[in-house]
Design an enzyme around this catalytic site. Structure first.
Site, short mmCIF file in Angstrom:
data_model
loop_
_atom_site.label_atom_id
_atom_site.label_comp_id
_atom_site.label_asym_id
_atom_site.label_seq_id
_atom_site.Cartn_x
_atom_site.Cartn_y
_atom_site.Cartn_z
N CYS A 197 10.42 4.60 -1.68
CA CYS A 197 9.95 5.65 -0.77
C CYS A 197 10.65 7.00 -0.92
O CYS A 197 9.99 8.01 -1.16
CB CYS A 197 10.08 5.17 0.68
SG CYS A 197 8.96 3.82 1.04
N GLY B 27 17.52 5.71 -4.01
CA GLY B 27 16.42 5.38 -4.91
C GLY B 27 15.38 4.65 -4.09
O GLY B 27 15.27 4.86 -2.88
N THR C 5 1.97 6.18 3.36
CA THR C 5 2.60 7.49 3.55
C THR C 5 1.78 8.53 2.81
O THR C 5 1.67 8.47 1.58
CB THR C 5 4.04 7.45 3.00
OG1 THR C 5 4.74 6.41 3.67
CG2 THR C 5 4.75 8.77 3.22
P1 NAD Z 1 2.68 -1.84 -2.90
O1 NAD Z 1 2.47 -1.24 -4.22
O2 NAD Z 1 3.70 -2.92 -2.70
O3 NAD Z 1 1.29 -2.43 -2.35
C1 NAD Z 1 0.06 -1.76 -2.45
C2 NAD Z 1 -1.03 -2.80 -2.62
O4 NAD Z 1 -2.30 -2.17 -2.46
C3 NAD Z 1 -1.05 -3.48 -3.99
O5 NAD Z 1 -1.00 -4.88 -3.81
C4 NAD Z 1 -2.40 -3.05 -4.60
O6 NAD Z 1 -2.96 -4.05 -5.41
C5 NAD Z 1 -3.22 -2.80 -3.35
N1 NAD Z 1 -4.38 -1.92 -3.52
C6 NAD Z 1 -4.46 -0.73 -4.16
N2 NAD Z 1 -5.71 -0.20 -4.02
C7 NAD Z 1 -6.42 -1.07 -3.28
C8 NAD Z 1 -7.77 -1.07 -2.78
N3 NAD Z 1 -8.63 -0.07 -3.02
N4 NAD Z 1 -8.16 -2.14 -2.06
C9 NAD Z 1 -7.31 -3.16 -1.80
N5 NAD Z 1 -6.03 -3.21 -2.24
C10 NAD Z 1 -5.59 -2.17 -2.96
O7 NAD Z 1 3.01 -0.62 -1.91
P2 NAD Z 1 3.92 -0.62 -0.58
O8 NAD Z 1 5.36 -0.56 -0.93
O9 NAD Z 1 3.42 -1.66 0.37
O10 NAD Z 1 3.54 0.82 -0.01
C11 NAD Z 1 2.29 1.08 0.59
C12 NAD Z 1 2.37 2.40 1.33
O11 NAD Z 1 3.29 2.28 2.42
C13 NAD Z 1 2.89 3.57 0.49
O12 NAD Z 1 2.24 4.74 0.87
C14 NAD Z 1 4.35 3.63 0.85
O13 NAD Z 1 4.89 4.93 0.69
C15 NAD Z 1 4.31 3.27 2.32
N6 NAD Z 1 5.56 2.70 2.83
C16 NAD Z 1 6.26 1.80 2.10
C17 NAD Z 1 7.42 1.25 2.61
C18 NAD Z 1 8.24 0.28 1.80
O14 NAD Z 1 9.37 0.00 2.19
N7 NAD Z 1 7.74 -0.29 0.72
C19 NAD Z 1 7.86 1.61 3.89
C20 NAD Z 1 7.10 2.51 4.64
C21 NAD Z 1 5.94 3.04 4.09
#
Ligand code: NAD
Length: 438
Positions: free
Chosen positions: A263, A260, A122
């Site tokens: 997101c 909370g 996002t």
């Molecule tokens: P997260 O923190 O669970 O996972 C992110 C991962 O990326 C981590 O494992 C981290 O080690 C890895 N990472 C960071 N930099 C990196 C790089 N340069 N190379 C390789 N790996 C790298 O995050 P998430 O909850 O999966 O969220 C990811 C994105 O998706 C965010 O922008 C979030 O807003 C969006 N999003 C999340 C959800 C949700 O429900 N969690 C839903 C929709 C969108």
């Protein structure tokens, strides 16, 4: 198709596993070696229903693999997804895009052939332009397109959401990229899921607009709940009464302790900051954030009032810590602010959560974590329900009544029926159910 997924967190891992289940060959890349090692050993670092089985099946079918080596993962990839975190930046609330930009630099260095670079994280409007600029600057020779494909899955129902989405939004005006994205999602639109093509900036904004709208809906019903308490109405009936109207819809109308999670808090804040930067403030969302912030401490006050005005020296049994059921995610969970406020007032906290305790330990100190709901209520002066796990709906309430020092229950998710609680002898309060509470 061959796909690389950068970031093996909630979104990357679920998306990677689902794409591989569609028949694509997916390599998930993460910079966290421990995470990749665990995944290779078949251990899933997060709790998400069905994910472990889905990952195992696709690893066994040789369609899903895990690595820390981005260059190797990109060797044959036709599309590379960026699914890294975009948390709130410390200090100003803007989205921290450092992980996204680092991923863009990593991709630029490793790119050897035409590739569609897809931002699934996002990200604020204009981030795709910056990702494109970064790659172009490092690799003027490279042939690529940058696409926005925001993810709308919900934790706890992530696999169903990914496989049966209400819509897929793809932001690109590049015809070749559009074909690649269409091919990637073919199994879904064969299944009637609408594939909506927009401009890249529109796709980026659509994600924030969706989350801000849902956060607004929750906050709206929470304020109606407060009003119900004053006028003697029942917010669940109000929610049903308005939710049956198709123009409104019944989802996200459950009154509770405030939103909370990983997101809504960060995305509403980032949208506010972007809107201010462009001189087009989103005042409704600004109000939503302010109202929601105050709500957590208001919930702690509700508990204090239920205990006669002070929690000092009182033992409070808390059920549910994660920001919602069916996840172990504690990011910005309302429980953190509520428990901290109760601790500030001098309360002793015992807490149980079916899946979240390990994560909770990282963010909440001085809590006695227990293995069962009954251990949490034993000898407690009050029981507080913060997260509505199904397991809490069917507790032996008579037994609980007999175990507590005082039969005080504060149900912040309205999972019990007030009449039943009162007839069992509890002093029961809930959210927005005015007359029956007292
Ligand atoms: P997260 O923190 O669970 O996972 C992110 C991962 O990326 C981590 O494992 C981290 O080690 C890895 N990472 C960071 N930099 C990196 C790089 N340069 N190379 C390789 N790996 C790298 O995050 P998430 O909850 O999966 O969220 C990811 C994105 O998706 C965010 O922008 C979030 O807003 C969006 N999003 C999340 C959800 C949700 O429900 N969690 C839903 C929709 C969108």
């Amino acid at each position: 198709m061959r796909v690389a997924m950068i970031g093996a967190g909630y979104v990357g891992l679920v998306s990677g596993a689902c794409f591989s289940d569609f028949g694509h060959r997916v390599t998930c890349v993460d910079t966290h070696p421990g995470k990749i090692e665990a995944l290779r050993l078949g251990r899933i670092p997060i709790f998400e229903p069905g994910l472990s089985e889905l990952v195992a099946a696709n690893v066994a079918a040789d369609r899903l693999s895990f690595t820390t080596d981005l260059a190797g993962a990109l060797e044959e990839a036709e599309a590379v997804f960026i699914a890294v975190g975009t948390p709130s930046r410390r200090g100003d609330g803007h989205a921290d895009l450092s992980y996204v930009y680092q991923a863009a630099r990593d991709i630029a260095r490793a790119m050897r052939h035409y590739m569609v670079v897809v931002t699934k994280s996002t990200v604020p409007v204009g981030t795709g332009d910056e990702v494109e600029r970064i790659i172009r600057e490092l690799r003027p020779d490279a042939d690529f397109a940058v696409v926005s494909n925001p993810e709308f899955l919900r934790e706890g129902a992530a696999i169903t959401d990914f496989k049966r989405p209400d819509r897929i939004v793809v932001g690109t005006e590049n015809e070749r990229a559009r074909q690649v994205m269409t091919e990637l999602y073919r199994p879904l639109f064969l299944n009637q899921s609408p594939l909506l093509f927009t401009s890249r900036r529109t796709a980026e904004l659509t994600k924030y607009a969706a989350n801000a709208f849902l956060a607004t809906k929750i906050t709206f019903i929470n304020e109606i709940a407060d009003l119900c308490e004053h006028v003697g109405g029942n917010v669940q009936d109000v929610a049903r009464g308005i939710g049956l109207d198709n123009r409104i819809g019944s989802k996200f109308l459950h009154a509770g302790p405030g939103y909370g999670g990983s997101c809504f808090p960060k995305d509403t804040l980032a949208l506010i900051k972007t809107a201010q930067d462009y001189g087009a403030p989103v005042r409704i969302v600004e109000t939503v954030v302010a109202v929601n912030d105050q709500r957590k401490r208001a919930m702690a006050r509700k508990v204090t009032e239920a205990l006669g005005g002070s929690v000092r020296g009182k033992t409070i049994g808390v059920l549910g810590l994660t920001f919602k059921p069916n996840t172990d995610d504690m990011r910005d969970a309302p429980s953190v602010a509520i428990i901290t406020a109760l601790q500030d007032g001098g309360a002793i906290i015992k807490a149980h959560d079916p899946e979240g305790i390990e994560q909770a330990k990282l963010v909440l100190d001085n809590v006695a974590y227990v293995d069962t709901p009954y251990q949490a209520v034993e000898g407690a002066d009050a029981l507080v329900i913060i997260t509505e796990w199904d397991a809490f709906r069917a507790l032996d309430l008579k037994r609980i009544h007999g175990m507590m020092a005082q039969p005080v229950v504060v149900d912040l998710r309205n999972i019990y029926r007030p009449e039943e609680m009162l007839s069992l002898g509890f002093r029961y309060s809930s959210v927005g159910r005015g007359l029956a509470d007292t």
